[in-house]
Motif scaffolding. Structure first.
Motif, PDB file in Angstrom:
ATOM      1  N   GLN A 147     -15.660  30.465  -1.573  1.00  0.00           N
ATOM      2  CA  GLN A 147     -15.283  29.466  -2.562  1.00  0.00           C
ATOM      3  C   GLN A 147     -16.046  28.157  -2.338  1.00  0.00           C
ATOM      4  OE1 GLN A 147     -11.085  28.738  -2.885  1.00  0.00           O
ATOM      5  NE2 GLN A 147     -11.330  27.246  -4.523  1.00  0.00           N
ATOM      6  N   LYS A 198     -19.504  28.552  -3.734  1.00  0.00           N
ATOM      7  CA  LYS A 198     -19.508  28.456  -5.204  1.00  0.00           C
ATOM      8  C   LYS A 198     -19.411  27.000  -5.661  1.00  0.00           C
ATOM      9  CE  LYS A 198     -17.577  33.002  -6.174  1.00  0.00           C
ATOM     10  NZ  LYS A 198     -16.413  33.746  -6.690  1.00  0.00           N
ATOM     11  N   LEU A 199     -18.543  26.216  -5.002  1.00  0.00           N
ATOM     12  CA  LEU A 199     -18.418  24.796  -5.343  1.00  0.00           C
ATOM     13  C   LEU A 199     -19.744  24.069  -5.136  1.00  0.00           C
ATOM     14  CD1 LEU A 199     -15.002  23.853  -3.676  1.00  0.00           C
ATOM     15  CD2 LEU A 199     -15.524  23.717  -6.114  1.00  0.00           C
ATOM     16  N   HIS A 220     -22.505  25.257  -7.643  1.00  0.00           N
ATOM     17  CA  HIS A 220     -22.282  24.719  -8.993  1.00  0.00           C
ATOM     18  C   HIS A 220     -22.661  23.243  -9.077  1.00  0.00           C
ATOM     19  CE1 HIS A 220     -20.565  23.849 -12.860  1.00  0.00           C
ATOM     20  NE2 HIS A 220     -19.782  22.937 -12.308  1.00  0.00           N
ATOM     21  N   ARG A 221     -22.187  22.438  -8.137  1.00  0.00           N
ATOM     22  CA  ARG A 221     -22.452  20.999  -8.205  1.00  0.00           C
ATOM     23  C   ARG A 221     -23.934  20.673  -8.024  1.00  0.00           C
ATOM     24  NH1 ARG A 221     -17.161  20.759  -7.680  1.00  0.00           N
ATOM     25  NH2 ARG A 221     -16.036  18.975  -8.460  1.00  0.00           N
ATOM     26  N   VAL A 261     -25.585  21.458 -11.291  1.00  0.00           N
ATOM     27  CA  VAL A 261     -25.344  20.399 -12.277  1.00  0.00           C
ATOM     28  C   VAL A 261     -26.277  19.219 -12.000  1.00  0.00           C
ATOM     29  CG1 VAL A 261     -23.649  18.719 -13.114  1.00  0.00           C
ATOM     30  CG2 VAL A 261     -22.965  21.087 -12.751  1.00  0.00           C
ATOM     31  N   LYS A 277     -20.470  16.660 -16.304  1.00  0.00           N
ATOM     32  CA  LYS A 277     -19.229  17.378 -16.057  1.00  0.00           C
ATOM     33  C   LYS A 277     -19.436  18.538 -15.107  1.00  0.00           C
ATOM     34  CE  LYS A 277     -17.030  16.120 -20.373  1.00  0.00           C
ATOM     35  NZ  LYS A 277     -16.567  14.866 -19.900  1.00  0.00           N
ATOM     36  N   VAL A 278     -18.444  18.749 -14.236  1.00  0.00           N
ATOM     37  CA  VAL A 278     -18.445  19.868 -13.303  1.00  0.00           C
ATOM     38  C   VAL A 278     -17.145  20.659 -13.476  1.00  0.00           C
ATOM     39  CG1 VAL A 278     -19.897  18.752 -11.585  1.00  0.00           C
ATOM     40  CG2 VAL A 278     -17.446  18.479 -11.464  1.00  0.00           C
ATOM     41  N   LYS A 279     -17.211  21.930 -13.109  1.00  0.00           N
ATOM     42  CA  LYS A 279     -15.997  22.736 -13.112  1.00  0.00           C
ATOM     43  C   LYS A 279     -15.122  22.309 -11.947  1.00  0.00           C
ATOM     44  CE  LYS A 279     -18.140  26.719 -12.940  1.00  0.00           C
ATOM     45  NZ  LYS A 279     -18.339  28.153 -12.826  1.00  0.00           N
ATOM     46  N   ILE A 280     -13.848  22.408 -12.125  1.00  0.00           N
ATOM     47  CA  ILE A 280     -12.911  22.043 -11.050  1.00  0.00           C
ATOM     48  C   ILE A 280     -12.803  23.169 -10.059  1.00  0.00           C
ATOM     49  CG2 ILE A 280     -10.524  21.462 -10.525  1.00  0.00           C
ATOM     50  CD1 ILE A 280     -10.423  19.980 -13.174  1.00  0.00           C
TER      51      ILE A 280
END
Length: 79
Positions: A49, A52-53, A56-57, A60, A76-79
């Protein structure tokens, strides 16, 4: 610091936990992070996890580098 780097003609993205502060100091491209001690992860979560964080960041932030903007922008980023 980001403002001075951009004055030199280098596009930069500030990844920041405190977006209001980043706006105040003049950052143009901002990506929210998770927390102050762990900006791109959370050690209380499984490694998969966390990966993945981070993935993703950083993705972005890379997209933000290539995005044409006219004013300060928080991506914007996913939480």
């Amino acid at each position: 610091m980001t403002k001075e780097i951009e004055k030199a003609g280098i596009t930069i993205v500030q990844m920041a936990n405190l977006i209001p502060v980043a706006k105040t100091v003049g950052a143009n491209r901002m990506v929210p992070t998770i927390s102050i001690p762990y900006p791109l992860g959370d050690p209380s979560t499984p490694k998969e996890q966390q990966w993945k964080l981070r993935y993703h960041r950083v993705g972005v932030a890379l997209d933000a580098l290539t995005t044409d903007i006219k004013e300060q922008t928080v991506f914007k980023v996913k939480i």
